[in-house]
Design an enzyme around this catalytic site. Structure first.
Site, PDB file in Angstrom:
ATOM      1  N   LYS A  69       0.826  -1.084  -0.093  1.00 58.65           N
ATOM      2  CA  LYS A  69       0.005   0.070  -0.042  1.00 58.65           C
ATOM      3  C   LYS A  69       0.853   1.340   0.048  1.00 58.65           C
ATOM      4  O   LYS A  69       2.136   1.162   0.120  1.00 58.65           O
ATOM      5  CB  LYS A  69      -0.870  -0.105   1.235  1.00 58.65           C
ATOM      6  CG  LYS A  69      -1.924  -1.282   1.151  1.00 58.65           C
ATOM      7  CD  LYS A  69      -2.946  -1.337   2.346  1.00 58.65           C
ATOM      8  CE  LYS A  69      -4.010  -2.124   2.142  1.00 58.65           C
ATOM      9  NZ  LYS A  69      -4.814  -2.209   3.423  1.00 58.65           N
TER      10      LYS A  69
ATOM     11  N   TYR B  67     -12.318  -3.186  -3.693  1.00 57.68           N
ATOM     12  CA  TYR B  67     -12.466  -3.187  -2.176  1.00 57.68           C
ATOM     13  C   TYR B  67     -14.157  -3.254  -2.448  1.00 57.68           C
ATOM     14  O   TYR B  67     -14.861  -2.624  -1.441  1.00 57.68           O
ATOM     15  CB  TYR B  67     -12.267  -2.179  -1.380  1.00 57.68           C
ATOM     16  CG  TYR B  67     -10.866  -2.168  -0.938  1.00 57.68           C
ATOM     17  CD1 TYR B  67     -10.572  -3.428   0.054  1.00 57.68           C
ATOM     18  CD2 TYR B  67      -9.850  -1.385  -0.996  1.00 57.68           C
ATOM     19  CE1 TYR B  67      -9.158  -3.600   0.319  1.00 57.68           C
ATOM     20  CE2 TYR B  67      -8.517  -1.470  -0.486  1.00 57.68           C
ATOM     21  CZ  TYR B  67      -8.158  -2.739   0.213  1.00 57.68           C
ATOM     22  OH  TYR B  67      -7.190  -2.939   1.004  1.00 57.68           O
TER      23      TYR B  67
ATOM     24  N   ASN C  59      -1.873  -0.186   7.112  1.00 56.12           N
ATOM     25  CA  ASN C  59      -1.637  -1.444   7.580  1.00 56.12           C
ATOM     26  C   ASN C  59      -0.448  -2.101   6.547  1.00 56.12           C
ATOM     27  O   ASN C  59      -0.539  -3.224   6.261  1.00 56.12           O
ATOM     28  CB  ASN C  59      -2.735  -2.248   7.922  1.00 56.12           C
ATOM     29  CG  ASN C  59      -3.715  -2.604   6.682  1.00 56.12           C
ATOM     30  OD1 ASN C  59      -3.570  -2.091   5.748  1.00 56.12           O
ATOM     31  ND2 ASN C  59      -4.680  -3.354   7.058  1.00 56.12           N
TER      32      ASN C  59
ATOM     33  N   HIS D  92      -1.519  -5.467   1.134  1.00 58.38           N
ATOM     34  CA  HIS D  92      -2.958  -6.058   1.224  1.00 58.38           C
ATOM     35  C   HIS D  92      -2.621  -7.736   0.523  1.00 58.38           C
ATOM     36  O   HIS D  92      -1.753  -8.052  -0.196  1.00 58.38           O
ATOM     37  CB  HIS D  92      -3.699  -5.534  -0.011  1.00 58.38           C
ATOM     38  CG  HIS D  92      -4.739  -6.360  -0.672  1.00 58.38           C
ATOM     39  ND1 HIS D  92      -5.848  -6.388  -0.110  1.00 58.38           N
ATOM     40  CD2 HIS D  92      -4.814  -7.248  -1.622  1.00 58.38           C
ATOM     41  CE1 HIS D  92      -6.515  -7.306  -0.599  1.00 58.38           C
ATOM     42  NE2 HIS D  92      -6.031  -7.812  -1.784  1.00 58.38           N
TER      43      HIS D  92
ATOM     44  N   GLU E 197      -9.122 -10.667  -8.086  1.00 58.52           N
ATOM     45  CA  GLU E 197      -8.153  -9.680  -8.063  1.00 58.52           C
ATOM     46  C   GLU E 197      -7.113  -9.891  -8.783  1.00 58.52           C
ATOM     47  O   GLU E 197      -6.643  -8.608  -9.656  1.00 58.52           O
ATOM     48  CB  GLU E 197      -7.440  -9.414  -6.484  1.00 58.52           C
ATOM     49  CG  GLU E 197      -8.611  -8.978  -5.382  1.00 58.52           C
ATOM     50  CD  GLU E 197      -8.313  -9.220  -4.117  1.00 58.52           C
ATOM     51  OE1 GLU E 197      -7.064  -9.572  -3.720  1.00 58.52           O
ATOM     52  OE2 GLU E 197      -9.174  -8.955  -2.877  1.00 58.52           O
TER      53      GLU E 197
END
Ligand code: RTP
Ligand code: MG
Length: 148
Positions: free
Chosen positions: A9, A49, A112, A115, A126
């Protein structure tokens, strides 16, 4: 062989953690079959998402995911979806065990670091979303006979 989608990310990219994260997957024995850096569009992130569309944290999460480039990767290997999630750690870094990526490098739920696909079905969806077929490399790894 099973494949998963792993992304670093924007916080992970900005903090110089790309190679550290990639290295863990490579050393574990997973095979890299796709990698690129990109600024993700709102459209791509909304599809990525889609399960979270409408949740209170959704707009902030998408804006964070658009705050800088993302490194998108595809890894192949035995049980790589589950193993990838285990290597990432829990969603909230404060719940993540030391030794996991989030447990070693994260503190905040909204930052965080990485992913990972949560199921084989999500992984397939994905991978198709982030990569064209011709962007994925099908190759033989010399390590295979020592790993399996
Ligand atoms: P990811 O999809 O990013 O790998 O994370 P995950 O599966 O571990 O967690 P997920 O439930 O899919 O949530 C996606 C991301 O949304 C942010 N989040 N914020 N309550 C909140 O504020 C909240 N809940 C989730 C996290 O950054 C999470 O990674
Ligand atoms: Mg998720």
């Amino acid at each position: 062989m099973e494949r998963t989608f792993i992304a670093v990310k924007p916080d992970g990219v900005q903090r110089g953690l790309v190679m550290e994260i990639m290295s863990r997957f490579e050393k574990r024995g997973f095979k890299l079959v796709g990698i690129k850096i990109l600024n993700a569009s709102e459209e791509l992130l909304t599809k990525h998402y889609e399960e979270h569309v409408g949740k209170p944290f959704f707009p902030k999460m998408v804006s964070f995911m658009r705050s800088g480039p993302i490194v998108a990767t595809v890894w192949e290997g035995k049980d790589v979806v589950n193993q990838g999630r285990a290597m990432l750690g829990k969603t909230n870094p404060t719940d993540s065990a030391p030794g996991t990526i989030r447990g070693d490098f994260g503190i905040d739920l909204g930052r965080n670091v990485c992913h990972g696909s949560d199921s084989v079905e999500s992984a397939n969806r994905e991978i198709k979303l982030w990569f064209k077929d011709e962007e994925l490399a099908n190759w033989e790894s010399n390590q295979t006979k020592w790993l399996y």
